[in-house]
Motif scaffolding. Structure first.
Motif, PDB file in Angstrom:
ATOM      1  N   ILE A 152       0.765  -1.296   0.020  1.00  0.00           N
ATOM      2  CA  ILE A 152       0.078   0.053   0.068  1.00  0.00           C
ATOM      3  C   ILE A 152       0.792   1.165  -0.123  1.00  0.00           C
ATOM      4  N   TYR A 153       1.916   1.136   0.686  1.00  0.00           N
ATOM      5  CA  TYR A 153       2.962   2.417   0.921  1.00  0.00           C
ATOM      6  C   TYR A 153       3.442   2.588  -0.552  1.00  0.00           C
ATOM      7  N   ALA A 156       0.774   3.918  -3.219  1.00  0.00           N
ATOM      8  CA  ALA A 156       0.461   5.381  -2.772  1.00  0.00           C
ATOM      9  C   ALA A 156       1.459   6.329  -3.403  1.00  0.00           C
ATOM     10  N   GLU A 170      -7.622   5.723  -3.166  1.00  0.00           N
ATOM     11  CA  GLU A 170      -7.759   4.346  -2.603  1.00  0.00           C
ATOM     12  C   GLU A 170      -6.973   3.820  -1.750  1.00  0.00           C
ATOM     13  N   TYR A 171      -5.559   4.506  -1.600  1.00  0.00           N
ATOM     14  CA  TYR A 171      -4.642   4.082  -0.732  1.00  0.00           C
ATOM     15  C   TYR A 171      -4.384   4.831   0.437  1.00  0.00           C
ATOM     16  N   ARG A 268      -5.642   1.869   4.639  1.00  0.00           N
ATOM     17  CA  ARG A 268      -4.936   2.964   3.930  1.00  0.00           C
ATOM     18  C   ARG A 268      -4.024   3.625   4.818  1.00  0.00           C
TER      19      ARG A 268
END
Length: 310
Positions: A152-153, A156, A170-171, A268
């Motif tokens: 996720i990191y 993003a 979304e992140y 998130r």
């Protein structure tokens, strides 16, 4: 007589022909095709127009209620209700306090030993919070979540570099979105994730309820020790921060949040914890120090000798 006829005919041939047209005006309103006359008449509705100049203060409450029912108007309320949707909290509850010297102190040192003891004391609350997260999310695993958090990191930051605002939402949460986009307007970003110096791990976890007891949010703080490359260019293509050649070691504590009560909620990025002992940020390469202006010496005024009176 013939001469008179010829003279008359000659004048008629030589003269311009006069055409007299009489305009025909009709006042009929009939349609050219009376086939759908009845249907066209049904298209118009006759209704009573409201009187906007009527004095409402002189009416009785029953009359006002009758007028509002005729017009289909709901009665006004004494309070104002506005629907709102809470998908993220406004901050970090019980933020994690990073130990001083993390990432630099050796394992054998006394400082690192004290930090380990303190972490064990605070670990009980985190374990209780993780247990509550598992009651809402059965697939949650403490050992597998750091890898998901790292994906996720990276996603993003890549969406931020590519300028994809829709994917960035979304992140990151609604709180972190303006912080991500801050000061990135009219700038070109070059970012690369090279490697992880240490595997990411969970260092903190908390749960809390908002507004009601059933509305629960979960926050998990993940420690990242990675190597990255970052270069920021302004709108004229000048390098103002970082470098595309040099890589730097980055130690970060990133908070991930999820609306546990929402069955469609996702993890998130919510915030980033910056410890007090962290070194200050590097200034921009285009930042210049403007010296103070030098004092201007006062101009000497030549005194003219006074003329003696004669």
């Amino acid at each position: 007589m013939a001469n008179s006829l010829l003279s008359k005919m000659g004048t008629l041939r030589l003269g311009p022909a006069a055409i007299y047209i009489h305009p025909v005006r009709t006042t009929t309103s009939k349609h050219w095709d009376p086939k759908f006359k009845k249907l066209r008449a049904q298209k118009y509705m006759k209704f009573e127009l409201p009187d906007y100049n009527e004095d409402i203060s002189a009416m009785s409450p029953e009359r006002i209620r009758q007028k509002m029912k005729e017009r289909g108007v709901l009665p006004p309320r004494q309070w104002m209700e506005r629907p709102f949707y809470i998908s993220a909290t406004g901050g970090v509850f019980e933020p994690y306090v990073p130990p001083e010297g993390d990432g630099k102190a050796s394992i054998v040192s006394t400082t690192r030993a004290k930090q380990t003891v303190e972490l064990l004391e605070k670990k009980s609350k985190s374990m209780m919070a993780i247990r509550k997260i598992k009651s809402y999310e059965e697939d949650f695993e403490s050992k597998e979540f750091p890898q998901l958090a790292q994906k996720i990191y990276i996603a993003a930051h890549e969406s931020l570099v590519n300028g994809d605002k829709k994917a960035l939402r979304e992140y990151v949460t609604e709180k972190a979105y303006p912080e991500f986009r801050h000061n990135s307007h009219q700038k070109t970003l070059r970012w690369r994730f090279l490697e992880s110096l240490e595997p990411p791990r969970i260092v903190h976890a908390r749960c809390t309820d908002v507004v009601s007891k059933e509305n629960i949010f979960g926050q998990v703080t993940v420690r990242f020790h990675t190597r990255q490359q970052l270069a920021v260019y302004d709108r004229f293509g000048r390098l103002i921060h970082g470098s595309e050649i040099l890589a730097k070691d980055v130690l970060e504590y990133v908070v991930f949040e999820k609306h546990l009560s929402n069955m469609y909620g996702t993890w998130r990025i919510h915030d980033k914890i910056i410890p007090d002992w962290a070194p200050p940020k590097e200034p921009s390469k285009l930042t210049q120090w403007k010296p103070e202006p030098e004092p201007v010496p006062e101009a000497k005024v030549e005194e003219t000798p006074a003329i003696a009176d004669k």
